[in-house]
Design an enzyme around this catalytic site. Structure first.
Site, PDB file in Angstrom:
ATOM      1  N   ARG A  72      -1.269  -1.984  -6.806  1.00  0.00           N
ATOM      2  CA  ARG A  72      -1.480  -3.136  -5.910  1.00  0.00           C
ATOM      3  C   ARG A  72      -2.326  -4.191  -6.610  1.00  0.00           C
ATOM      4  O   ARG A  72      -2.021  -5.387  -6.548  1.00  0.00           O
ATOM      5  CB  ARG A  72      -2.161  -2.648  -4.628  1.00  0.00           C
ATOM      6  CG  ARG A  72      -2.437  -3.717  -3.567  1.00  0.00           C
ATOM      7  CD  ARG A  72      -2.879  -3.030  -2.279  1.00  0.00           C
ATOM      8  NE  ARG A  72      -3.500  -3.914  -1.310  1.00  0.00           N
ATOM      9  CZ  ARG A  72      -2.839  -4.610  -0.399  1.00  0.00           C
ATOM     10  NH1 ARG A  72      -1.519  -4.567  -0.374  1.00  0.00           N
ATOM     11  NH2 ARG A  72      -3.477  -5.369   0.487  1.00  0.00           N
ATOM     12  N   HIS A  86      -3.593  -9.661   3.726  1.00  0.00           N
ATOM     13  CA  HIS A  86      -5.023  -9.798   3.990  1.00  0.00           C
ATOM     14  C   HIS A  86      -5.255 -10.629   5.253  1.00  0.00           C
ATOM     15  O   HIS A  86      -4.448 -11.484   5.609  1.00  0.00           O
ATOM     16  CB  HIS A  86      -5.732 -10.480   2.815  1.00  0.00           C
ATOM     17  CG  HIS A  86      -5.968  -9.565   1.659  1.00  0.00           C
ATOM     18  ND1 HIS A  86      -6.260 -10.017   0.385  1.00  0.00           N
ATOM     19  CD2 HIS A  86      -5.947  -8.214   1.571  1.00  0.00           C
ATOM     20  CE1 HIS A  86      -6.415  -8.984  -0.424  1.00  0.00           C
ATOM     21  NE2 HIS A  86      -6.235  -7.885   0.267  1.00  0.00           N
ATOM     22  N   ARG A 104       0.846  -1.195   0.000  1.00  0.00           N
ATOM     23  CA  ARG A 104       0.000   0.000   0.000  1.00  0.00           C
ATOM     24  C   ARG A 104       0.881   1.245   0.000  1.00  0.00           C
ATOM     25  O   ARG A 104       2.037   1.213   0.435  1.00  0.00           O
ATOM     26  CB  ARG A 104      -0.916   0.001   1.225  1.00  0.00           C
ATOM     27  CG  ARG A 104      -1.852  -1.197   1.319  1.00  0.00           C
ATOM     28  CD  ARG A 104      -2.684  -1.125   2.592  1.00  0.00           C
ATOM     29  NE  ARG A 104      -3.590  -2.270   2.730  1.00  0.00           N
ATOM     30  CZ  ARG A 104      -3.274  -3.396   3.362  1.00  0.00           C
ATOM     31  NH1 ARG A 104      -2.077  -3.521   3.938  1.00  0.00           N
ATOM     32  NH2 ARG A 104      -4.141  -4.394   3.456  1.00  0.00           N
ATOM     33  N   TYR A 118     -10.354 -10.370  -5.433  1.00  0.00           N
ATOM     34  CA  TYR A 118      -9.626 -10.679  -6.665  1.00  0.00           C
ATOM     35  C   TYR A 118     -10.041 -11.978  -7.345  1.00  0.00           C
ATOM     36  O   TYR A 118      -9.475 -12.338  -8.368  1.00  0.00           O
ATOM     37  CB  TYR A 118      -8.120 -10.757  -6.366  1.00  0.00           C
ATOM     38  CG  TYR A 118      -7.546  -9.452  -5.873  1.00  0.00           C
ATOM     39  CD1 TYR A 118      -7.373  -8.371  -6.736  1.00  0.00           C
ATOM     40  CD2 TYR A 118      -7.190  -9.284  -4.529  1.00  0.00           C
ATOM     41  CE1 TYR A 118      -6.854  -7.171  -6.289  1.00  0.00           C
ATOM     42  CE2 TYR A 118      -6.668  -8.079  -4.077  1.00  0.00           C
ATOM     43  CZ  TYR A 118      -6.506  -7.032  -4.956  1.00  0.00           C
ATOM     44  OH  TYR A 118      -5.997  -5.841  -4.523  1.00  0.00           O
ATOM     45  N   HIS A 169      -3.128   3.208  -6.273  1.00  0.00           N
ATOM     46  CA  HIS A 169      -3.553   1.987  -5.588  1.00  0.00           C
ATOM     47  C   HIS A 169      -3.743   0.837  -6.570  1.00  0.00           C
ATOM     48  O   HIS A 169      -3.658  -0.341  -6.180  1.00  0.00           O
ATOM     49  CB  HIS A 169      -4.851   2.240  -4.820  1.00  0.00           C
ATOM     50  CG  HIS A 169      -5.265   1.087  -3.954  1.00  0.00           C
ATOM     51  ND1 HIS A 169      -4.626   0.760  -2.770  1.00  0.00           N
ATOM     52  CD2 HIS A 169      -6.240   0.151  -4.109  1.00  0.00           C
ATOM     53  CE1 HIS A 169      -5.190  -0.302  -2.234  1.00  0.00           C
ATOM     54  NE2 HIS A 169      -6.171  -0.689  -3.018  1.00  0.00           N
ATOM     55  N   LYS A 196      -2.746  -1.082   8.045  1.00  0.00           N
ATOM     56  CA  LYS A 196      -4.207  -1.110   8.041  1.00  0.00           C
ATOM     57  C   LYS A 196      -4.765  -2.108   9.051  1.00  0.00           C
ATOM     58  O   LYS A 196      -5.709  -1.803   9.781  1.00  0.00           O
ATOM     59  CB  LYS A 196      -4.704  -1.447   6.628  1.00  0.00           C
ATOM     60  CG  LYS A 196      -6.206  -1.319   6.458  1.00  0.00           C
ATOM     61  CD  LYS A 196      -6.597  -1.530   5.008  1.00  0.00           C
ATOM     62  CE  LYS A 196      -8.101  -1.362   4.830  1.00  0.00           C
ATOM     63  NZ  LYS A 196      -8.512  -1.561   3.422  1.00  0.00           N
TER      64      LYS A 196
END
Length: 369
Positions: free
Chosen positions: A317, A340, A202, A350, A314, A240
């Site tokens: 990514r 994740h 990120r 995805y 972004h 995050k």
């Protein structure tokens, strides 16, 4: 004493009803009754109501005060950029609308009317949903402060979102993009975009990197922090989520590119009399770490030199994920590199990029006959 006989023969009941969360002062309630028995009964009743928090509606706080309570909670318990985002939404969209409202009388229909007003203003559904989420949290603070009985935002549904098609660059498109960058004057950008494309990190994670976060021996990048700017000041926070703390393996060519930039960076910072140590931010080129805006804007500038359609920063990514899928990497590997929380998150975001397995399954059935 909570019960005291006065000179007229009646009894005063004096009870503490807690501390005002805004002023910090103690609040007291006094009642007068005729007999001691009535005083004792009243004292018990009031104690049950107030000390157990069951007396609702005694507070008359303004919307502005409630938002201040909510923002103070955000400042204490959330990341700085989240606090800034909430403060912005309140000031821009909520404060003027609700500044004169009687919070006790706001109903679900009033909230729906406000949602419709936002729709009529032309705002996108995602933006409206974000505003409504913040409004609900503000009213939740009013509920916790004993200003209202129920949250009028409960039951007001979010607007549906049209899922936008994910944008990403293929390896060939990225190579073309990189070829448009001037190695002599824009090596910083070449390095930054290549690291972003080949790691899937990120933006905030990239900007927070120091040289001591790069393990040349193991060829790994240690990701455990994120950088943002609040009121022109650099703020370093955790990433995050906790799962975002990870180590990302990098290829030899990328490590070589980083080392080349490191030498160029030394010369660049020397001009500003800045000592180059391992604590310097990897993508720093002056006194402070750069903001994300410079890297966002430069993508479009570079693309205009050729025939590449610009994407957001972004989206690099997303491009990394598309690259991994192209190389037939599995969900688990992608999950680990992106940080994740679960494979479900990876699949939800995805999954549509993976090749359709239905045809392969059908084709294998031919082998049965």
């Amino acid at each position: 004493m909570p019960i005291k006989k006065n000179k007229h023969g009646s009894y005063n009941v004096d009870i503490s009803i807690g501390t005002d969360p805004i002023t910090g002062k103690r609040r007291r309630l006094t009642r007068t009754v005729e007999t001691k028995k009535e005083a004792e009964d009243l004292y018990y009743q009031l104690s049950q109501k107030y000390n157990r928090g069951k007396e609702i509606g005694t507070r008359n706080l303004s919307f502005k005060t409630v938002t201040e309570i909510y923002l103070e909670e955000c400042k204490l318990h959330a990341k700085p950029n989240y606090y800034q985002n909430q403060r912005y939404l309140i000031q821009k969209h909520l404060q003027e609308q609700f500044k004169n409202s009687n919070l006790k009388k706001v109903t679900k229909d009033d909230i729906k009317d406000y949602q419709q007003k936002l729709i009529n203003s032309g705002l996108g559904n995602k933006s409206i949903n974000n505003i409504m989420i913040t409004l609900k949290r503000v009213f939740e603070s009013a509920l916790e402060a004993n200003v209202i009985h129920t949250n009028p935002c409960n039951g007001v549904k979010n607007l549906s979102l049209n899922k936008e098609q994910m944008k990403f660059w293929t390896p060939d498109q990225f190579k073309e993009f990189i070829s448009l960058i001037d190695d002599e004057n824009e090596f910083l950008f070449k390095t930054y975009y290549t690291v972003a494309y080949l790691t899937g990190m990120r933006c905030g994670e990239l900007l927070a990197l120091n040289w001591n976060d790069i393990d040349s021996f193991r060829r790994e990048i240690n990701v455990y922090k994120s950088l943002t700017y609040i009121d022109k000041e650099v703020i370093i926070t955790e990433p995050k989520t906790r799962n975002s703390i990870r180590r990302i393996s990098i290829n030899s060519k990328l490590l070589k590119l980083l080392n080349t930039w490191k030498e160029k960076q030394k010369n660049l910072l020397n001009k500003f009399s800045i000592e180059h140590t391992n604590n310097v931010h990897v993508f720093q080129y002056r006194e402070k770490a750069p903001t994300k805006d410079i890297f966002s804007r430069r993508i479009k500038t570079i693309c205009e030199r050729g025939k590449i359609t610009p994407i957001r920063q972004h989206d690099l990514r997303h491009s990394h994920v598309a690259l991994l899928i192209h190389q037939r990497e599995d969900y688990t590997t992608i999950k680990e590199r992106l940080g994740h929380a679960s494979i479900k998150t990876t699949i939800d975001v995805y999954g549509h990029l993976f090749p359709n397995k239905q045809k392969e399954t059908a084709d294998r059935l031919d082998d049965l006959f």
